[in-house]
Design a protein around this motif. Structure first.
Motif, PDB file in Angstrom:
ATOM      1  N   VAL A 212      -7.522  -4.673  -3.471  1.00 50.92           N
ATOM      2  CA  VAL A 212      -7.663  -3.627  -2.456  1.00 50.92           C
ATOM      3  C   VAL A 212      -6.380  -2.796  -2.386  1.00 50.92           C
ATOM      4  CG1 VAL A 212      -7.882  -3.195   0.029  1.00 50.92           C
ATOM      5  CG2 VAL A 212      -9.411  -4.806  -1.090  1.00 50.92           C
ATOM      6  N   SER A 213      -5.236  -3.470  -2.373  1.00 49.89           N
ATOM      7  CA  SER A 213      -3.956  -2.756  -2.294  1.00 49.89           C
ATOM      8  C   SER A 213      -3.783  -1.806  -3.474  1.00 49.89           C
ATOM      9  CB  SER A 213      -2.789  -3.744  -2.261  1.00 49.89           C
ATOM     10  OG  SER A 213      -2.842  -4.541  -1.111  1.00 49.89           O
ATOM     11  N   LEU A 214      -4.072  -2.290  -4.675  1.00 55.85           N
ATOM     12  CA  LEU A 214      -3.920  -1.447  -5.861  1.00 55.85           C
ATOM     13  C   LEU A 214      -4.955  -0.328  -5.883  1.00 55.85           C
ATOM     14  CD1 LEU A 214      -3.217  -4.199  -8.515  1.00 55.85           C
ATOM     15  CD2 LEU A 214      -1.585  -2.558  -7.576  1.00 55.85           C
ATOM     16  N   SER A 215      -6.137  -0.598  -5.368  1.00 56.47           N
ATOM     17  CA  SER A 215      -7.201   0.416  -5.362  1.00 56.47           C
ATOM     18  C   SER A 215      -6.884   1.595  -4.462  1.00 56.47           C
ATOM     19  CB  SER A 215      -8.522  -0.221  -4.920  1.00 56.47           C
ATOM     20  OG  SER A 215      -8.922  -1.196  -5.848  1.00 56.47           O
TER      21      SER A 215
ATOM     22  N   MET B 151      -6.993   1.133 -14.115  1.00 52.52           N
ATOM     23  CA  MET B 151      -7.308   0.382 -12.906  1.00 52.52           C
ATOM     24  C   MET B 151      -8.322  -0.705 -13.225  1.00 52.52           C
ATOM     25  SD  MET B 151      -6.470   0.054  -9.852  1.00 52.52           S
ATOM     26  CE  MET B 151      -7.065  -1.151  -8.704  1.00 52.52           C
ATOM     27  N   GLU B 152      -9.261  -0.391 -14.082  1.00 55.26           N
ATOM     28  CA  GLU B 152     -10.245  -1.394 -14.494  1.00 55.26           C
ATOM     29  C   GLU B 152      -9.549  -2.581 -15.158  1.00 55.26           C
ATOM     30  OE1 GLU B 152     -13.811  -1.808 -17.757  1.00 55.26           O
ATOM     31  OE2 GLU B 152     -13.422   0.159 -16.896  1.00 55.26           O
ATOM     32  N   ALA B 153      -8.575  -2.309 -15.991  1.00 56.14           N
ATOM     33  CA  ALA B 153      -7.824  -3.378 -16.659  1.00 56.14           C
ATOM     34  C   ALA B 153      -7.032  -4.202 -15.651  1.00 56.14           C
ATOM     35  CB  ALA B 153      -6.886  -2.785 -17.710  1.00 56.14           C
ATOM     36  N   VAL B 154      -6.426  -3.547 -14.667  1.00 58.00           N
ATOM     37  CA  VAL B 154      -5.667  -4.262 -13.639  1.00 58.00           C
ATOM     38  C   VAL B 154      -6.592  -5.195 -12.865  1.00 58.00           C
ATOM     39  CG1 VAL B 154      -4.439  -3.983 -11.439  1.00 58.00           C
ATOM     40  CG2 VAL B 154      -3.847  -2.543 -13.381  1.00 58.00           C
TER      41      VAL B 154
ATOM     42  N   LEU C 232      -0.217   5.730 -13.104  1.00 57.97           N
ATOM     43  CA  LEU C 232      -0.777   4.727 -14.013  1.00 57.97           C
ATOM     44  C   LEU C 232      -2.094   4.172 -13.493  1.00 57.97           C
ATOM     45  CD1 LEU C 232       2.434   2.791 -15.075  1.00 57.97           C
ATOM     46  CD2 LEU C 232       1.055   4.327 -16.483  1.00 57.97           C
ATOM     47  N   LEU C 233      -2.169   3.938 -12.186  1.00 54.77           N
ATOM     48  CA  LEU C 233      -3.390   3.375 -11.618  1.00 54.77           C
ATOM     49  C   LEU C 233      -4.531   4.381 -11.583  1.00 54.77           C
ATOM     50  CD1 LEU C 233      -1.853   1.279  -8.729  1.00 54.77           C
ATOM     51  CD2 LEU C 233      -2.943   0.413 -10.802  1.00 54.77           C
ATOM     52  N   ARG C 234      -4.217   5.662 -11.679  1.00 56.41           N
ATOM     53  CA  ARG C 234      -5.258   6.689 -11.645  1.00 56.41           C
ATOM     54  C   ARG C 234      -5.790   7.035 -13.030  1.00 56.41           C
ATOM     55  NH1 ARG C 234      -5.214  11.211  -7.376  1.00 56.41           N
ATOM     56  NH2 ARG C 234      -5.585   9.918  -5.568  1.00 56.41           N
TER      57      ARG C 234
ATOM     58  N   ILE D 225       0.839  -1.202   0.000  1.00 63.82           N
ATOM     59  CA  ILE D 225       0.000   0.000   0.000  1.00 63.82           C
ATOM     60  C   ILE D 225       0.871   1.248   0.000  1.00 63.82           C
ATOM     61  CG2 ILE D 225      -1.666   1.334   1.357  1.00 63.82           C
ATOM     62  CD1 ILE D 225      -2.869  -1.428   2.189  1.00 63.82           C
ATOM     63  N   ARG D 226       1.931   1.240   0.787  1.00 59.91           N
ATOM     64  CA  ARG D 226       2.828   2.402   0.814  1.00 59.91           C
ATOM     65  C   ARG D 226       3.437   2.621  -0.576  1.00 59.91           C
ATOM     66  NH1 ARG D 226       4.345   5.418   4.634  1.00 59.91           N
ATOM     67  NH2 ARG D 226       3.726   3.961   6.250  1.00 59.91           N
ATOM     68  N   PHE D 227       3.839   1.546  -1.234  1.00 55.21           N
ATOM     69  CA  PHE D 227       4.420   1.669  -2.573  1.00 55.21           C
ATOM     70  C   PHE D 227       3.401   2.246  -3.554  1.00 55.21           C
ATOM     71  CE2 PHE D 227       5.219   0.023  -6.837  1.00 55.21           C
ATOM     72  CZ  PHE D 227       6.481   0.533  -7.054  1.00 55.21           C
ATOM     73  N   VAL D 228       2.181   1.699  -3.552  1.00 56.93           N
ATOM     74  CA  VAL D 228       1.152   2.174  -4.479  1.00 56.93           C
ATOM     75  C   VAL D 228       0.869   3.658  -4.262  1.00 56.93           C
ATOM     76  CG1 VAL D 228      -1.319   2.000  -5.033  1.00 56.93           C
ATOM     77  CG2 VAL D 228       0.066  -0.066  -4.868  1.00 56.93           C
TER      78      VAL D 228
END
Length: 126
Positions: A89-92, A41-44, A34-36, A22-25
């Motif tokens: 959850v972590s990536l979100s 994020m949908e693809a991940v 990239l995740l934003r 979580i800290r890394f993300v």
């Protein structure tokens, strides 16, 4: 960072892994950017539900192994499902605007990680 996680007693590894992830993300600028991006994020998340290539399968096996000491009675299939949920959850967390909630990253991690780990332990009691 993962070396530190692996050096801990098995019952502490999942919590340490989640804190690190979580800290890394939340702090790695490229990952968070990239995740934003819309659709990324949908693809991940969609990829987490599919069969995994070898590299991702290894990641799932590692996290599943972190879960095992906390809930040794869970089937491997259930641990794999939990692993995918934990990864999602972590990536979100990259989408959480800490300023909007007047929340520090440490507060987020200190609140979220125990909820996730206690939830897994509670599943063992079912």
């Amino acid at each position: 960072a993962l070396q530190v996680v692996f050096s801990l007693p098995p019952e502490q590894q999942l919590e340490a892994y989640l804190r690190c992830t979580i800290r890394f993300v939340m702090t790695a600028p490229l990952s968070r950017a990239l995740l934003r991006r819309e659709g990324d994020m949908e693809a991940v998340l969609r990829d987490l539900l599919k069969e995994q290539p070898d590299g991702q399968a290894k990641s799932i096996a590692t996290v599943s192994a972190f879960i095992a000491p906390l809930a040794p009675g869970l089937s491997e299939a259930r641990r794999e499902t939990l692993t995918r949920v934990l990864q999602a959850v972590s990536l979100s967390t990259g989408h959480i605007d800490l300023d909007l909630f007047s929340l520090s990253l440490d507060d987020l991690i200190d609140s979220l990680v125990p909820i996730l780990t206690r939830g897994i332990i509670a599943l063992e009691a079912e």
